[in-house]
Write a protein that holds these residues in place. Structure first.
Motif, PDB file in Angstrom:
ATOM      1  N   THR A 286       0.830  -1.207   0.000  1.00 50.62           N
ATOM      2  CA  THR A 286       0.000   0.000   0.000  1.00 50.62           C
ATOM      3  C   THR A 286       0.860   1.252   0.000  1.00 50.62           C
ATOM      4  O   THR A 286       0.590   2.214  -0.734  1.00 50.62           O
ATOM      5  CB  THR A 286      -0.925  -0.008   1.219  1.00 50.62           C
ATOM      6  OG1 THR A 286      -1.714  -1.194   1.216  1.00 50.62           O
ATOM      7  CG2 THR A 286      -1.837   1.199   1.215  1.00 50.62           C
ATOM      8  N   SER A 289       2.445   1.683  -3.410  1.00 51.41           N
ATOM      9  CA  SER A 289       1.458   2.137  -4.393  1.00 51.41           C
ATOM     10  C   SER A 289       1.208   3.636  -4.251  1.00 51.41           C
ATOM     11  O   SER A 289       1.106   4.358  -5.248  1.00 51.41           O
ATOM     12  CB  SER A 289       0.153   1.360  -4.213  1.00 51.41           C
ATOM     13  OG  SER A 289       0.347  -0.021  -4.454  1.00 51.41           O
ATOM     14  N   LEU A 293       1.922   6.599  -6.976  1.00 48.16           N
ATOM     15  CA  LEU A 293       0.889   7.577  -7.306  1.00 48.16           C
ATOM     16  C   LEU A 293       1.402   9.003  -7.101  1.00 48.16           C
ATOM     17  O   LEU A 293       1.122   9.901  -7.928  1.00 48.16           O
ATOM     18  CB  LEU A 293      -0.340   7.328  -6.431  1.00 48.16           C
ATOM     19  CG  LEU A 293      -1.537   8.265  -6.637  1.00 48.16           C
ATOM     20  CD1 LEU A 293      -2.060   8.145  -8.060  1.00 48.16           C
ATOM     21  CD2 LEU A 293      -2.640   7.949  -5.636  1.00 48.16           C
ATOM     22  N   GLY A 404       3.350  -4.804 -14.607  1.00 45.73           N
ATOM     23  CA  GLY A 404       2.045  -5.438 -14.759  1.00 45.73           C
ATOM     24  C   GLY A 404       2.103  -6.690 -15.608  1.00 45.73           C
ATOM     25  O   GLY A 404       1.427  -7.688 -15.325  1.00 45.73           O
ATOM     26  N   ASN A 409      -0.601  -8.271 -13.292  1.00 49.33           N
ATOM     27  CA  ASN A 409      -1.424  -7.356 -12.503  1.00 49.33           C
ATOM     28  C   ASN A 409      -2.089  -6.360 -13.447  1.00 49.33           C
ATOM     29  O   ASN A 409      -1.423  -5.517 -14.059  1.00 49.33           O
ATOM     30  CB  ASN A 409      -0.560  -6.626 -11.475  1.00 49.33           C
ATOM     31  CG  ASN A 409      -1.385  -5.868 -10.459  1.00 49.33           C
ATOM     32  OD1 ASN A 409      -2.388  -5.265 -10.791  1.00 49.33           O
ATOM     33  ND2 ASN A 409      -0.958  -5.916  -9.206  1.00 49.33           N
ATOM     34  N   ARG A 410      -3.396  -6.446 -13.573  1.00 44.88           N
ATOM     35  CA  ARG A 410      -4.115  -5.554 -14.482  1.00 44.88           C
ATOM     36  C   ARG A 410      -4.041  -4.099 -14.016  1.00 44.88           C
ATOM     37  O   ARG A 410      -3.930  -3.186 -14.834  1.00 44.88           O
ATOM     38  CB  ARG A 410      -5.586  -5.985 -14.591  1.00 44.88           C
ATOM     39  CG  ARG A 410      -5.810  -7.286 -15.327  1.00 44.88           C
ATOM     40  CD  ARG A 410      -7.294  -7.547 -15.518  1.00 44.88           C
ATOM     41  NE  ARG A 410      -7.537  -8.758 -16.277  1.00 44.88           N
ATOM     42  CZ  ARG A 410      -7.672  -9.962 -15.759  1.00 44.88           C
ATOM     43  NH1 ARG A 410      -7.575 -10.109 -14.443  1.00 44.88           N
ATOM     44  NH2 ARG A 410      -7.894 -11.014 -16.511  1.00 44.88           N
ATOM     45  N   ARG A 411      -4.155  -3.878 -12.714  1.00 49.40           N
ATOM     46  CA  ARG A 411      -4.170  -2.507 -12.205  1.00 49.40           C
ATOM     47  C   ARG A 411      -2.867  -1.792 -12.528  1.00 49.40           C
ATOM     48  O   ARG A 411      -2.870  -0.628 -12.962  1.00 49.40           O
ATOM     49  CB  ARG A 411      -4.411  -2.531 -10.701  1.00 49.40           C
ATOM     50  CG  ARG A 411      -4.531  -1.161 -10.069  1.00 49.40           C
ATOM     51  CD  ARG A 411      -4.783  -1.278  -8.584  1.00 49.40           C
ATOM     52  NE  ARG A 411      -5.977  -2.057  -8.300  1.00 49.40           N
ATOM     53  CZ  ARG A 411      -6.382  -2.369  -7.076  1.00 49.40           C
ATOM     54  NH1 ARG A 411      -5.684  -1.969  -6.033  1.00 49.40           N
ATOM     55  NH2 ARG A 411      -7.481  -3.071  -6.901  1.00 49.40           N
ATOM     56  N   THR A 412      -1.739  -2.470 -12.331  1.00 47.59           N
ATOM     57  CA  THR A 412      -0.443  -1.856 -12.626  1.00 47.59           C
ATOM     58  C   THR A 412      -0.276  -1.619 -14.119  1.00 47.59           C
ATOM     59  O   THR A 412       0.201  -0.559 -14.545  1.00 47.59           O
ATOM     60  CB  THR A 412       0.685  -2.758 -12.101  1.00 47.59           C
ATOM     61  OG1 THR A 412       0.484  -3.006 -10.707  1.00 47.59           O
ATOM     62  CG2 THR A 412       2.033  -2.104 -12.294  1.00 47.59           C
ATOM     63  N   TRP A 414      -2.612  -1.199 -16.486  1.00 48.52           N
ATOM     64  CA  TRP A 414      -3.464  -0.136 -16.981  1.00 48.52           C
ATOM     65  C   TRP A 414      -3.104   1.208 -16.374  1.00 48.52           C
ATOM     66  O   TRP A 414      -3.369   2.262 -16.977  1.00 48.52           O
ATOM     67  CB  TRP A 414      -4.934  -0.464 -16.732  1.00 48.52           C
ATOM     68  CG  TRP A 414      -5.434  -1.511 -17.671  1.00 48.52           C
ATOM     69  CD1 TRP A 414      -5.789  -2.784 -17.365  1.00 48.52           C
ATOM     70  CD2 TRP A 414      -5.602  -1.374 -19.092  1.00 48.52           C
ATOM     71  NE1 TRP A 414      -6.178  -3.456 -18.498  1.00 48.52           N
ATOM     72  CE2 TRP A 414      -6.076  -2.617 -19.569  1.00 48.52           C
ATOM     73  CE3 TRP A 414      -5.402  -0.331 -19.993  1.00 48.52           C
ATOM     74  CZ2 TRP A 414      -6.345  -2.830 -20.914  1.00 48.52           C
ATOM     75  CZ3 TRP A 414      -5.671  -0.540 -21.327  1.00 48.52           C
ATOM     76  CH2 TRP A 414      -6.132  -1.776 -21.780  1.00 48.52           C
ATOM     77  N   GLY A 415      -2.489   1.207 -15.204  1.00 49.05           N
ATOM     78  CA  GLY A 415      -1.963   2.466 -14.676  1.00 49.05           C
ATOM     79  C   GLY A 415      -0.891   3.050 -15.575  1.00 49.05           C
ATOM     80  O   GLY A 415      -0.869   4.259 -15.847  1.00 49.05           O
ATOM     81  N   GLU A 457      -4.447  -9.307 -22.165  1.00 55.07           N
ATOM     82  CA  GLU A 457      -5.313 -10.403 -21.743  1.00 55.07           C
ATOM     83  C   GLU A 457      -4.835 -11.736 -22.281  1.00 55.07           C
ATOM     84  O   GLU A 457      -4.916 -12.756 -21.600  1.00 55.07           O
ATOM     85  CB  GLU A 457      -6.755 -10.123 -22.194  1.00 55.07           C
ATOM     86  CG  GLU A 457      -7.413  -8.948 -21.482  1.00 55.07           C
ATOM     87  CD  GLU A 457      -7.483  -9.155 -19.989  1.00 55.07           C
ATOM     88  OE1 GLU A 457      -7.620 -10.303 -19.545  1.00 55.07           O
ATOM     89  OE2 GLU A 457      -7.393  -8.154 -19.248  1.00 55.07           O
TER      90      GLU A 457
END
Length: 466
Positions: A286, A289, A293, A404, A409-412, A414-415, A457
């Motif tokens: 956390t 991350s 950010l 990612g 890791n999708r979140r990383t 797409w970030g 994907e």
């Protein structure tokens, strides 16, 4: 900790395996007992009930407040005080009584399974949360009845500290989150109204020493409740108040460099193993991350050319030693974190690929501090600074995409894609370009995002087979 999503997917797959004859009934029963498939519906109902209890508690609180407001002028002061105290005590007593009732025999015996809450416990937690809200209303109304003057931020800070005591005594995540939000809101209002006189000396000390105070208040509570939400909100409060201390407390010639470097360094260097009795990496992901950010926001903001053109040369100012204590304490803690990280990095085998490692993040943090320092104190670097921060933003986005892909890791992933797309579109609107070029770039970005999503994907689907 095994999530409900994983258990639900495992149950569906296990039923399919049993139907296809890959496993027998006894093995399915073993899986069911180990992962407690029978508690999935109970967990879903409890979440739904918790939402209903929270909504009902809010509506009940609004109804009580409306009833009190309708008869407020009719009652005497003694009746008002007795009613407020009785309501506060009755709600908290009922909530504590229901919250202490142990769940039924469906309590999990497996320590890896998430704990299930009974209906009484959920209702009790909702009443305790309502009691925390009543506490703030009582404080405001008591101050009004007895003509106790004060600022709005003083009310929120005192309210937040009161709820914080409830959260520590009951070990409730909901109360901890509410306390962090109230203290953060109080500090924000204090910054907007700092010109007014502070009524209490302890309140002034709390506001001016908020980075250290927030660290003491919310970090131990996050470990006590094992709540990432409390840690994240507390970390945001620490970083925001630390930035205010840097801007208001330091000499302006050095404030920009420390403003850019200290918050991400503090967040990235954080490790749960620093504390003696903590052995898990509960909050390090956390914190990192939040560091990424912060760096992404900083690089994006400093990548605009107009900012460096309009940035004034700061005049030398005297430092505020009271606010400087926050920077000194958290800065020393950051140095300790990175010295420890350096020892750990030396023990690890070297990697040829460049990714979001501690060394790469450290270089970005140092560079983001040196460029404003040189620009403000030695020689202006408007073109070079703009170019370098665009490069830093691009490298950070590429690192996120690579991370990612490596971790699935999708979140990383797409970030990183969002950062690159945002950078291209921002540069397109920042500089004078024709509509035809803008249309062409938008089409290319759209095609690129679609192609990257399909490719990711497909790559993600192959990861479990490797």
């Amino acid at each position: 900790m095994i999530s409900d999503k994983f258990r639900r997917e495992l149950r569906e797959q296990a039923k399919l395996w049993q139907a296809e004859g890959l496993i027998d009934t006894s093995f399915y029963q073993q899986l069911s007992e180990r992962y407690q498939f029978n508690t999935l519906e109970t967990a879903s109902r409890n979440r739904f009930l918790s939402i209903l209890m929270s909504l009902g508690g809010i509506l009940l609180g609004i109804g009580v407040i409306t009833f009190v407001a309708a008869n407020w002028q009719v009652w005497s002061r003694e009746v008002r005080v007795a009613m407020l105290l009785s309501l506060f005590v009755a709600v908290n007593a009922a909530g504590f009584y229901l919250w202490r009732i142990p769940p039924s025999r469906s309590q999990n015996s497996n320590p890896n399974m998430p704990a299930t809450k009974g209906r009484n416990k959920l209702l009790g937690e909702g009443l305790l949360l309502l009691g925390a809200l009543i506490l703030g209303a009582n404080m405001a109304l008591m101050a009004q009845m007895f003509h106790i003057g004060g600022s709005s931020y003083g009310l929120y800070l005192a309210w937040g500290i009161g709820v914080l005591g409830m959260a520590y005594s009951l070990r409730l995540t909901s109360l901890g989150v509410l306390s962090a939000l109230l203290v953060g809101l109080g500090y924000w209002l204090a910054m907007l109204d700092w010109s007014s006189k502070v009524e209490f000396s302890w309140l002034e000390v709390l506001v001016r020493q908020m980075p250290i105070a927030a660290s003491i208040m919310f970090v131990p509570l996050a470990y006590w409740c094992r709540s990432r939400a409390i840690f994240a909100i507390g970390a945001i409060a620490i970083i925001f108040s630390l930035q205010v201390s840097i801007v208001q407390g330091l000499n302006q010639t050095w404030a920009a460099a420390i403003f850019c470097a200290l918050p991400p360094a503090l967040l990235w260097g954080y490790d749960d193993a620093i504390w003696p009795k903590v052995r898990s990496k509960l909050f390090q992901p956390t914190a990192r991350s939040l560091a990424l950010l912060f760096l992404a926001s900083l690089f994006y903001f400093l990548s605009f050319h107009w900012l460096w053109q309009d940035l004034p040369n700061p005049a030398p100012t005297e430092s505020d030693w009271v606010l400087l204590a926050n920077v000194a304490v958290l800065g020393g803690f950051t140095v300790f974190e990175w010295l420890r990280l350096g020892r750990l990095e030396l023990r690890r085998p070297r990697q040829k690929a460049v990714d979001l490692s501690t060394g790469a993040i450290g270089i970005l943090i140092v560079a983001s501090a040196l460029i404003p320092l040189i620009h403000l104190n030695f020689t202006p670097l408007p073109q070079l600074a703009t170019f370098l921060f665009n490069v830093f933003l691009f490298l950070l986005a590429v690192g996120l995409i690579r991370e990612g892909l490596a971790l699935g890791n999708r979140r990383t992933f797409w970030g990183g894609m969002v950062l690159i797309t945002l950078q291209i579109i921002s540069r397109l609107f920042e500089y004078n370009t024709g509509l035809l070029l803008k249309s062409f770039v938008f089409v290319l970005c759209g095609i690129g995002v679609i192609a990257a999503g399909l490719w990711f994907e497909r790559h993600f689907a192959k990861i479990p087979d490797e």
